[in-house]
Design a protein around this motif. Structure first.
Motif, mmCIF file in Angstrom:
data_model
loop_
_atom_site.group_PDB
_atom_site.id
_atom_site.type_symbol
_atom_site.label_atom_id
_atom_site.label_comp_id
_atom_site.label_asym_id
_atom_site.label_seq_id
_atom_site.Cartn_x
_atom_site.Cartn_y
_atom_site.Cartn_z
ATOM 1 N N LEU A 68 0.822 -1.207 0.000
ATOM 2 C CA LEU A 68 0.000 0.000 0.000
ATOM 3 C C LEU A 68 0.859 1.262 0.000
ATOM 4 C CD1 LEU A 68 -2.834 -1.095 2.453
ATOM 5 C CD2 LEU A 68 -3.042 -0.702 -0.001
ATOM 6 N N HIS A 69 1.914 1.265 0.798
ATOM 7 C CA HIS A 69 2.810 2.420 0.798
ATOM 8 C C HIS A 69 3.427 2.636 -0.589
ATOM 9 C CE1 HIS A 69 2.859 3.940 4.833
ATOM 10 N NE2 HIS A 69 3.213 2.806 5.384
ATOM 11 N N THR A 70 3.966 1.566 -1.157
ATOM 12 C CA THR A 70 4.631 1.667 -2.452
ATOM 13 C C THR A 70 3.654 2.073 -3.544
ATOM 14 O OG1 THR A 70 6.196 -0.043 -1.774
ATOM 15 C CG2 THR A 70 6.056 0.422 -4.134
ATOM 16 N N GLY A 71 2.413 1.640 -3.413
ATOM 17 C CA GLY A 71 1.398 1.962 -4.405
ATOM 18 C C GLY A 71 0.875 3.382 -4.332
ATOM 19 N N GLY A 72 1.226 4.124 -3.270
ATOM 20 C CA GLY A 72 0.843 5.527 -3.221
ATOM 21 C C GLY A 72 -0.028 5.961 -2.068
ATOM 22 N N CYS A 73 -0.297 5.073 -1.112
ATOM 23 C CA CYS A 73 -1.092 5.468 0.054
ATOM 24 C C CYS A 73 -0.217 6.261 1.023
ATOM 25 C CB CYS A 73 -1.663 4.236 0.757
ATOM 26 S SG CYS A 73 -2.832 3.298 -0.249
ATOM 27 N N ARG A 74 -0.725 7.385 1.484
ATOM 28 C CA ARG A 74 0.088 8.285 2.304
ATOM 29 C C ARG A 74 0.195 7.827 3.751
ATOM 30 N NH1 ARG A 74 -1.250 14.369 0.023
ATOM 31 N NH2 ARG A 74 -0.924 13.845 -2.186
ATOM 32 N N GLN A 75 -0.778 7.111 4.224
ATOM 33 C CA GLN A 75 -0.759 6.521 5.559
ATOM 34 C C GLN A 75 -1.442 5.179 5.455
ATOM 35 O OE1 GLN A 75 -2.745 8.820 8.607
ATOM 36 N NE2 GLN A 75 -2.619 7.213 10.143
ATOM 37 N N VAL A 76 -0.906 4.174 6.150
ATOM 38 C CA VAL A 76 -1.505 2.850 6.124
ATOM 39 C C VAL A 76 -1.961 2.477 7.530
ATOM 40 C CG1 VAL A 76 -1.132 0.395 5.679
ATOM 41 C CG2 VAL A 76 -0.135 2.106 4.149
ATOM 42 N N LEU A 77 -3.203 2.035 7.618
ATOM 43 C CA LEU A 77 -3.748 1.502 8.857
ATOM 44 C C LEU A 77 -3.875 -0.004 8.703
ATOM 45 C CD1 LEU A 77 -5.363 4.347 8.035
ATOM 46 C CD2 LEU A 77 -6.379 3.972 10.268
ATOM 47 N N ALA A 78 -3.715 -0.728 9.788
ATOM 48 C CA ALA A 78 -3.889 -2.181 9.757
ATOM 49 C C ALA A 78 -4.758 -2.597 10.935
ATOM 50 C CB ALA A 78 -2.552 -2.901 9.815
ATOM 51 N N VAL A 79 -5.836 -3.306 10.632
ATOM 52 C CA VAL A 79 -6.724 -3.794 11.678
ATOM 53 C C VAL A 79 -6.184 -5.128 12.186
ATOM 54 C CG1 VAL A 79 -9.073 -4.440 12.288
ATOM 55 C CG2 VAL A 79 -8.682 -2.659 10.569
ATOM 56 N N LEU A 80 -5.875 -5.167 13.471
ATOM 57 C CA LEU A 80 -5.317 -6.362 14.098
ATOM 58 C C LEU A 80 -6.306 -6.919 15.118
ATOM 59 C CD1 LEU A 80 -1.684 -5.065 14.790
ATOM 60 C CD2 LEU A 80 -2.528 -6.300 12.778
ATOM 61 N N GLY A 81 -6.222 -8.222 15.329
ATOM 62 C CA GLY A 81 -7.095 -8.873 16.304
ATOM 63 C C GLY A 81 -6.375 -10.037 16.933
ATOM 64 N N ALA A 82 -6.509 -11.223 16.321
ATOM 65 C CA ALA A 82 -5.788 -12.396 16.807
ATOM 66 C C ALA A 82 -4.284 -12.161 16.661
ATOM 67 C CB ALA A 82 -6.200 -13.628 16.010
ATOM 68 N N GLY A 83 -3.549 -12.412 17.740
ATOM 69 C CA GLY A 83 -2.101 -12.247 17.685
ATOM 70 C C GLY A 83 -1.651 -10.817 17.529
ATOM 71 N N ALA A 84 -2.469 -9.849 17.954
ATOM 72 C CA ALA A 84 -2.152 -8.443 17.727
ATOM 73 C C ALA A 84 -0.830 -8.039 18.361
ATOM 74 C CB ALA A 84 -3.283 -7.558 18.254
ATOM 75 N N GLU A 85 -0.586 -8.450 19.594
ATOM 76 C CA GLU A 85 0.649 -8.049 20.266
ATOM 77 C C GLU A 85 1.877 -8.594 19.550
ATOM 78 O OE1 GLU A 85 0.620 -9.004 24.391
ATOM 79 O OE2 GLU A 85 -1.086 -7.693 24.853
ATOM 80 N N GLN A 86 1.796 -9.863 19.136
ATOM 81 C CA GLN A 86 2.922 -10.465 18.409
ATOM 82 C C GLN A 86 3.133 -9.787 17.057
ATOM 83 O OE1 GLN A 86 0.303 -12.026 19.931
ATOM 84 N NE2 GLN A 86 0.763 -14.222 20.167
ATOM 85 N N ALA A 87 2.036 -9.468 16.389
ATOM 86 C CA ALA A 87 2.145 -8.810 15.081
ATOM 87 C C ALA A 87 2.797 -7.441 15.211
ATOM 88 C CB ALA A 87 0.764 -8.686 14.443
ATOM 89 N N LEU A 88 2.406 -6.696 16.221
ATOM 90 C CA LEU A 88 3.002 -5.380 16.438
ATOM 91 C C LEU A 88 4.485 -5.485 16.769
ATOM 92 C CD1 LEU A 88 0.218 -3.507 18.439
ATOM 93 C CD2 LEU A 88 1.188 -2.818 16.245
ATOM 94 N N ALA A 89 4.818 -6.461 17.596
ATOM 95 C CA ALA A 89 6.212 -6.624 18.011
ATOM 96 C C ALA A 89 7.105 -7.026 16.846
ATOM 97 C CB ALA A 89 6.307 -7.659 19.135
ATOM 98 N N ALA A 90 6.560 -7.800 15.912
ATOM 99 C CA ALA A 90 7.369 -8.329 14.810
ATOM 100 C C ALA A 90 7.396 -7.419 13.592
ATOM 101 C CB ALA A 90 6.846 -9.705 14.403
#
Length: 208
Positions: free
Chosen positions: A39-61
């Motif tokens: 999304l960044h490379t394609g031209g989006c100025r800010q990217v949001l990601a909806v997290l749920g299962a495994g959110a803490e691990q996803a953020l850490a990694a």
């Protein structure tokens, strides 16, 4: 130029795979990092990601920059992630490009073409691959509330698109929107050639 945000839906538990899809690695990177970078490379100025299962691990990694949106109701279906994500898009953006975390062969060029369609006046733009609709999709700001209201269970924007066909611009895109649902799917992807992002101008294939 459109001021466009990006949104990755990445909250699912990945029951068939055995772990949350945001944590799955493909070609040396997590699916979450790959989707955010696309999304960044394609031209989006800010990217949001909806997290749920495994959110803490996803953020850490995570190694890519994105704004996290927590969906505590992720087990109730994809619609809950779409609602949470659309509600979190900052007011300064004209619209948002939405994609799914489990489709690592979506190309940045597809995002560029979707944004180009929006800049040409499309209120809703949907990627098309060999005649079939897929992600990414662009939704103009004025339709976000209605799209969220129509999302139920595992049905995201489908019902809104069907009810508002005259608004939809289909855009032929490079890449491959294949899902990674199981370890076998991931193994199959490793045997495919890399996606050519292409740089040709977008080809609009009409409204439907």
């Amino acid at each position: 130029m459109k001021n466009t945000a990006g949104l990755v839906l990445a909250a699912g538990g990945g029951t068939r795979f055995g772990r949350p899809k945001a944590l799955i690695e493909f070609d040396g990177r997590s699916l979450l990092d790959r989707a955010v970078a696309t999304l960044h490379t394609g031209g989006c100025r800010q990217v949001l990601a909806v997290l749920g299962a495994g959110a803490e691990q996803a953020l850490a990694a995570a190694t890519e920059a994105f704004t996290p949106v927590l969906n505590r109701r992720w087990g109730q279906g994809l619609s809950t992630s779409l609602k949470a994500g659309l509600a979190a898009v900052p007011e300064r953006y004209d619209g948002v490009v939405v994609t799914l975390v489990d489709q690592p062969r979506i190309a940045p060029e597809a995002v560029r073409r979707i944004i180009a369609a929006a800049e040409e006046g499309a209120a809703i733009a949907v990627a098309v691959y060999a005649g079939r609709r897929g992600h990414p999709m662009y939704f103009a700001r004025e339709h976000l509330d209605a799209i969220a209201a129509g999302a139920v269970g595992d049905r995201g924007a489908r019902d809104f698109l069907a009810a508002n066909a005259a608004l939809v611009r289909e855009v032929e895109c490079p890449g491959d929107p294949v899902d990674v649902d199981t370890p076998a799917d991931l193994e199959a992807l490793t045997r495919l050639p890399r996606i050519n992002p292409q740089s040709s101008p977008p080809k609009l294939v009409g409204r439907s």
